[in-house]
Design an enzyme around this catalytic site. Structure first.
Site, mmCIF file in Angstrom:
data_model
loop_
_atom_site.group_PDB
_atom_site.id
_atom_site.type_symbol
_atom_site.label_atom_id
_atom_site.label_comp_id
_atom_site.label_asym_id
_atom_site.label_seq_id
_atom_site.Cartn_x
_atom_site.Cartn_y
_atom_site.Cartn_z
ATOM 1 N N HIS A 82 3.493 0.077 30.483
ATOM 2 C CA HIS A 82 2.588 0.611 29.473
ATOM 3 C C HIS A 82 1.566 1.500 30.148
ATOM 4 C CE1 HIS A 82 0.193 0.765 25.817
ATOM 5 N NE2 HIS A 82 -0.856 0.649 26.596
ATOM 6 N N ASP A 161 -3.867 -6.296 15.221
ATOM 7 C CA ASP A 161 -4.335 -5.145 16.012
ATOM 8 C C ASP A 161 -4.463 -3.904 15.138
ATOM 9 O OD1 ASP A 161 -5.007 -3.809 18.544
ATOM 10 O OD2 ASP A 161 -3.201 -2.682 18.105
ATOM 11 N N ARG A 168 -12.365 -0.839 14.346
ATOM 12 C CA ARG A 168 -13.113 -0.439 15.558
ATOM 13 C C ARG A 168 -13.304 1.066 15.587
ATOM 14 N NH1 ARG A 168 -9.229 -2.330 19.948
ATOM 15 N NH2 ARG A 168 -10.666 -1.305 21.363
ATOM 16 N N SER A 183 -6.005 -5.785 22.749
ATOM 17 C CA SER A 183 -5.190 -4.926 21.886
ATOM 18 C C SER A 183 -3.886 -4.547 22.612
ATOM 19 C CB SER A 183 -6.013 -3.678 21.535
ATOM 20 O OG SER A 183 -5.213 -2.657 21.027
ATOM 21 N N LYS A 187 0.209 -6.549 22.110
ATOM 22 C CA LYS A 187 1.429 -5.806 21.766
ATOM 23 C C LYS A 187 2.482 -5.949 22.863
ATOM 24 C CE LYS A 187 -1.340 -2.391 20.859
ATOM 25 N NZ LYS A 187 -2.100 -1.208 20.538
HETATM 26 N N1 URA Z 1 -4.785 1.392 23.431
HETATM 27 C C1 URA Z 1 -4.584 0.339 22.611
HETATM 28 O O1 URA Z 1 -3.449 0.005 22.283
HETATM 29 N N2 URA Z 1 -5.657 -0.325 22.159
HETATM 30 C C2 URA Z 1 -6.933 0.000 22.491
HETATM 31 O O2 URA Z 1 -7.859 -0.662 22.057
HETATM 32 C C3 URA Z 1 -7.119 1.103 23.333
HETATM 33 C C4 URA Z 1 -6.010 1.774 23.813
#
Ligand code: URA
Length: 430
Positions: A82, A161, A168, A183, A187
């Site tokens: 990621h 999320d 947010r 977050s 995932k």
């Molecule tokens: N990428 C994400 O998936 N979440 C965040 O909060 C910031 C970057």
């Protein structure tokens, strides 16, 4: 339990318990906790922070707010990677086939680009016929057959999320390290991999602007992953210029193919060899990291990684007929240096925004992407340029606005003295 007590506890600098965190997340996803209470809590977290345990409980509660992919029917170690978001970052297109051709399993869920950063799904969809909306059954079958599949995240993955990020975004709590870490990691953990390699970008155009913040975020994500029983390693890498030369969907696909063929830009190739070797080593395919690096280079030079890329694209319905005619735009416009000197910085954010405004990205989620357009850099940081030298080519299908040209002009920091080179990989956290 009352949400107001949970908010006040965090506001007063105390740690929330696992039960409190679960109550907040479950209640919010079920619509029992209103947006105003959730945003107050998120803002309290923004100011006060969270300890590693709280961040893990938050991640775990978010993870269990939806579907968790079960990869247990697939033999072998599953690896994922990621990136926290960069410009010109096409590493997934290179690393996926490298790892899969080394015998590791890449069952990856990716995202789309928004604003100045690109997304793997948009790059894949820029290839004629390539589908990213695979059913779970088709996804798992493809992984079993050829070791790799990349699909879009469904609505069922970590719904908490999606709701929290939207909140947010409009209430000022995006740049909070525990919120970013939970977050991202919720995932990643929902995707079911055993090994997760994280690429934390630092610099202009990246979420993390300083080394200190990048280090704290990396350590927290590694800690969350380990508490969840996963092998996690984070690379802190430079984003003080775009990665490689290409920015824009098809341009990036072509650069990924060149890299898999052993003809890629130096920075992209180095990063992919380093991260690819970690993915393979962490999956215990080799006994040392050096052996893994040699294997990656071998897979590239023997054409195995590139063959895996084509197999993967074909499996998802894609066709690349002829690379020479793969990118077709109305105009290729050179953009030249306005002064002489050394390039100190190429602001990734300005380049990314220029590419987006050409139609290569989205300003809002509903924008339609033009897969052909973008920017092809000719010079990178450290190069000496004379006035009039071509810095980049603009691949355009419509009139290039003055706003785009201003963005490109703003991107280049050219000075008389030679810059001190900064490392591509600043640190590895494990
Ligand atoms: N990428 C994400 O998936 N979440 C965040 O909060 C910031 C970057």
């Amino acid at each position: 339990m009352r949400m107001v007590d949970i908010i006040e506890k965090k506001r007063d600098r105390h740690a929330n318990t696992q039960a409190e965190i679960r109550f907040a997340i479950q209640g919010y996803v079920e619509g029992k906790i209103p947006d105003y209470q959730m945003s107050a809590w998120l803002m309290a977290i923004y100011f006060v922070g969270m300890n590693d345990e709280e961040a893990y409980y938050l991640t775990d509660s978010m993870l269990h707010s939806g579907e968790v992919i079960d990869l247990s029917s697939i033999q072998g170690v599953k690896v994922d990677k990621h990136s926290t978001g960069g410009v010109g970052d096409k590493t997934t297109l290179v690393l996926g086939p490298i790892a899969a051709s080394a015998g590791t399993i890449v069952a990856k869920l990716s995202g789309r680009g928004l604003g100045h950063t690109g997304g793997t799904l948009d790059k894949l969809e820029s290839i004629e016929g390539c589908r990213i909306d695979l059913s779970q059954e088709a996804f798992l079958k493809q992984v079993k057959d050829i070791n790799i599949a990349i699909a879009g995240q469904t609505q069922e993955i970590v719904p908490a999320d999606k709701l929290m990020y939207a909140l947010r975004d409009v209430s000022g709590s995006v740049p909070s390290i525990p919120l970013i870490a939970s977050s991202i990691m919720s995932k990643k953990l929902a995707s079911g991999a055993d090994v997760i390699c994280l690429d934390v970008k630092i610099g202009d155009g990246a979420f993390m602007k300083t080394m200190d913040d990048a280090r704290i975020l990396s350590k927290l994500m590694v800690s969350i992953g380990k508490q969840a029983g996963k092998r996690v390693i984070a690379f802190i890498t430079d984003m003080n210029q775009p990665l490689g030369f290409a920015i824009g969907n098809r341009l990036e696909v072509k650069e990924a193919i060149d890299t898999l063929a052993g003809n890629g830009p130096e920075d992209l190739t180095t990063l992919c060899v380093e991260i690819g070797a970690q993915m393979i080593y962490q999956a215990q395919k080799t006994s040392t990291i050096e052996e893994a690096k040699t294997l990656v280079l071998d897979l590239i030079y023997k054409g195995k990684a590139l063959a895996k890329f084509h197999e993967f694209i074909r499996s998802q319905g894609g066709h690349i007929h002829n690379l020479d005619t793969f990118i077709q735009v109305k105009e290729v416009i050179p953009f030249v240096a306005q002064k002489e000197g050394y390039i100190h910085n190429i602001k990734a954010q300005s380049i990314g925004l220029a590419s987006m405004k050409l139609g290569g990205g989205r300003e809002v989620k509903t924008d339609i992407i033009d897969p052909m357009v973008g920017i092809l850099l000719h010079k990178k940081v450290g190069a000496y340029v004379k006035k009039g030298d071509v810095l980049l080519d603009i691949y355009a299908n419509k009139k290039v606005s003055s706003e785009i040209l201003d963005s490109l002009l703003d991107a280049f920091d050219i000075q008389p003295t030679k810059p001190t080179p900064s490392p591509l990989i600043w640190e590895i956290v494990s």
